[in-house]
Design a protein around this motif. Structure first.
Motif, PDB file in Angstrom:
ATOM      1  N   ALA A 444       0.807  -1.221   0.000  1.00  0.00           N
ATOM      2  CA  ALA A 444       0.000   0.000   0.000  1.00  0.00           C
ATOM      3  C   ALA A 444       0.838   1.268   0.000  1.00  0.00           C
ATOM      4  N   GLY A 445       2.171   1.139  -0.049  1.00  0.00           N
ATOM      5  CA  GLY A 445       3.028   2.316  -0.048  1.00  0.00           C
ATOM      6  C   GLY A 445       3.453   2.704   1.357  1.00  0.00           C
ATOM      7  N   PRO A 446       4.429   3.589   1.477  1.00  0.00           N
ATOM      8  CA  PRO A 446       4.971   3.948   2.802  1.00  0.00           C
ATOM      9  C   PRO A 446       3.950   4.614   3.719  1.00  0.00           C
ATOM     10  N   SER A 456       0.016  -1.746   6.006  1.00  0.00           N
ATOM     11  CA  SER A 456       0.949  -1.631   4.877  1.00  0.00           C
ATOM     12  C   SER A 456       0.584  -2.484   3.678  1.00  0.00           C
ATOM     13  N   TRP A 457      -0.406  -3.334   3.817  1.00  0.00           N
ATOM     14  CA  TRP A 457      -0.756  -4.287   2.746  1.00  0.00           C
ATOM     15  C   TRP A 457      -2.244  -4.152   2.470  1.00  0.00           C
ATOM     16  N   PHE A 520       6.201  -4.923  19.092  1.00  0.00           N
ATOM     17  CA  PHE A 520       6.695  -5.540  17.865  1.00  0.00           C
ATOM     18  C   PHE A 520       5.735  -5.403  16.682  1.00  0.00           C
ATOM     19  N   VAL A 521       4.430  -5.469  16.941  1.00  0.00           N
ATOM     20  CA  VAL A 521       3.484  -5.662  15.845  1.00  0.00           C
ATOM     21  C   VAL A 521       3.384  -4.482  14.881  1.00  0.00           C
ATOM     22  N   VAL A 526       4.700  -2.944   9.184  1.00  0.00           N
ATOM     23  CA  VAL A 526       5.390  -2.032   8.273  1.00  0.00           C
ATOM     24  C   VAL A 526       6.485  -2.752   7.512  1.00  0.00           C
ATOM     25  N   ASN A 527       7.250  -3.597   8.192  1.00  0.00           N
ATOM     26  CA  ASN A 527       8.468  -4.157   7.605  1.00  0.00           C
ATOM     27  C   ASN A 527       8.296  -5.520   6.952  1.00  0.00           C
TER      28      ASN A 527
END
Length: 572
Positions: A444-446, A456-457, A520-521, A526-527
């Motif tokens: 989905a881009g930064p 992010s997805w 963490f989540v 994001v990563n």
């Protein structure tokens, strides 16, 4: 009532050997029982035992408080506080009012463009509560052993008031974090000691459903606070998130005059109710016995298990088992946490600790997609705005409803089969979500979906509905299995002399991993994006194997019989 009644005392109840109280007189003076004078006197007497009279009426604890279901219903309010704290964050993190107020960096002119705290900062805010809970759980063992199970829970309720006041008044991220740490300390104490308290009072045939009710209280707290937060999301300005955080009984200056009466004491009510109601409940008979207060222990067992018959076979048998265990444990009375790491205890310690660790590593409890970050998942599935919050709320209803079968049948199903089935089902839904997102989704881009970098997805169309369905099925699989059993199982594993500290250690492991996963989540979404689901699917497979080979069955056994599983070669 004859001299066999019970009165309020240091341990909760003491035999009334001298006074005679007419039941009709008590009934006709029912309003006196709830007078401020009597409540204050009872509170004082609970901590400092002496012969107490209020007018002509002695403080009498009616037989209703000997009902084990009523006792459990009061004690599990501590679990409800946990649920309140979880959901007061989960429904808030996606609304513009929260994002703009705690924005990392400059605040844009258009509120819809606010991105809120960075992923790391939001992870820290979320993780503050479990971080405090980890510390509270560790300290709870000492508090419980020193003051009693009952008073440990009451101390936790007082701490909740302090943390709630700070959170409600939070002006910046550090203040919010400090308040959540203090609230977490309360949750750590209550989450560790409520199961101990109930398990030491409940009969073996009902212990599973009664201790498991703590998880049900957590789910109710989550659902109630989520809907309160959802309703407040329609309010303009910071009041949108301060309303669900309004836990203090002081005027709320940022709200309208019409809202102020509603806000005063909103979330303080459960903690106040818990604190006051605990005065009228008995202390754990096993804790009383360990302190050589045998008459009180006998009185509590009589009240709870035999409706006032001190010569009941069950009461005599239970008291004899407790006495035998206490006498044996007096030979090893110096207990520290190091005792739990000795060869004869390490197996039990590892099972209890990993029960709580695996409960977190399912990916469900107080973190990510199913609780704190559920809104992120639905953003990725194309559900935005208030529709996101409504869709997210459905899983809370599922959580409440699907916990009920466990409360009804967990003592019939047993602990092992329930854990194994739950792990297998959760693994299935996690892998299914990973496959759907990998096959049909795209990056989905930064900036993420709807200016939420952690989302992010993105997936759309029928696959997005499948993601939502699998998320709901995941909750439905967790709720009757690992949710309640992770609270039921650890208190059953340990002998009396170490039970308070052992359960505290196991619960602290829950909160340590809760803290780590809460931090963490957001960065993981994001990563590593959809691969986050694979990580937790592997964890579910690992817990399935671990449980199958190393977790014994404890259902239907007294706490003393469970000890024989580990110490008697023929115990199993």
């Amino acid at each position: 009532m004859d001299g066999g009644g019970y009165v309020a005392g240091w341990g909760g109840l003491e035999p009334n050997k001298t006074d005679v109280v007419d039941r009709k007189a008590v009934a006709s003076s029912f309003h006196i029982l709830f007078s401020p004078r009597l409540l204050l006197a009872t509170a004082f007497y609970s901590f400092f035992p002496f012969d107490l009279h209020v007018g002509k009426l002695r403080v009498v604890i009616l037989n209703m408080i000997g009902n084990i279901y009523a006792i459990a219903a009061v004690a599990i309010i501590g679990g409800g506080l946990f649920g309140f704290d979880i959901s007061s964050m989960s429904a808030i993190i996606s609304i513009p009012q929260y994002k703009c107020y705690f924005q990392s960096g400059p605040i844009p002119d258009d509120p819809s463009e606010c991105t809120g705290p960075s992923a790391d900062v939001q992870g820290g805010i979320t993780a503050a509560m479990p971080g405090g809970s980890w510390l509270g759980a560790l300290c709870s063992g000492y508090i419980s052993d020193l003051f009693g199970r009952k008073k440990a829970i009451m101390i936790g309720a007082v701490i909740w008031w302090i943390g709630s006041t700070i959170i409600c008044a939070a002006q910046n991220v550090p203040m919010l974090v400090v308040g959540r740490i203090i609230n977490g300390f309360c949750v750590g104490i209550c989450s560790a000691q409520v199961p101990v308290y109930i398990s030491e009072l409940a009969p073996p045939s009902k212990r599973g459903r009664l201790v498991g009710a703590q998880q049900w209280a957590i789910t109710w707290g989550i659902m109630i606070m989520f809907y309160l937060s959802y309703g407040s999301s329609y309010v303009d300005g910071p009041a949108a998130f301060r309303i669900p955080w309004a836990r203090n009984p002081i005027p709320i200056s940022f709200a309208s005059p019409q809202l102020t009466p509603i806000l005063q004491g909103l979330q303080m009510i459960p903690a106040i109710g818990l604190f006051c109601a605990m005065f009228f409940l008995p202390e754990s008979p096993r804790w009383l016995a360990r302190k050589d207060r045998w008459d009180e222990a006998h009185a509590v067992l009589t009240l709870v298990h035999s409706k006032g018959d001190p010569d009941s076979p069950f009461v005599r048998r239970e008291l004899a088992e407790i006495r035998e265990m206490v006498e044996f444990e007096k030979q090893n009375s110096d207990i520290t946490y190091l005792e739990l790491l000795k060869p004869h205890m390490i197996n039990r310690t590892h099972i209890g600790v990993f029960t709580q660790i695996w409960s977190q590593l399912t990916g469900m409890n107080p973190f990510k997609k199913q609780v704190y970050y559920i809104t992120y998942v639905f953003l990725m599935a194309g559900v935005r705005g208030n529709a996101n919050l409504v869709a997210s709320s459905i899983q809370y209803v599922i959580n409440v409803v699907m916990t009920v079968p466990a409360l009804l049948y967990i003592d019939r199903w047993g602990r092992r089969p329930t854990l194994l089935v739950g792990a297998a089902l959760m693994m299935t839904w996690l892998f299914a979500n990973a496959g759907i997102l990998a096959s049909y989704g795209h990056y989905a881009g930064p900036a993420g979906v709807a200016n939420t970098p952690a989302a992010s997805w993105e997936v759309s169309g029928p696959p997005s509905k499948a993601v939502i369905a699998c998320s709901y099925l995941f909750v439905a699989s967790y709720a009757p299995t690992w949710g309640p059993v992770s609270w039921i199982y650890p208190p059953e594993l340990y002998p009396l002399r170490v039970r308070g500290k052992a359960v505290a250690l196991a619960t602290s492991a829950n909160w340590a991993f809760n803290f780590a996963l809460g931090y963490f989540v957001p960065p993981s979404f994001v990563n590593i994006k959809w691969q986050t689901y694979l990580v937790f699917g592997v964890f579910c497979f690992s817990m399935l194997v671990h449980t199958f080979f190393l977790f014994p069955e404890t259902a239907g056994k007294t706490l003393e019989e469970v000890v024989d599983i580990f110490e008697d070669p023929a115990g199993i």
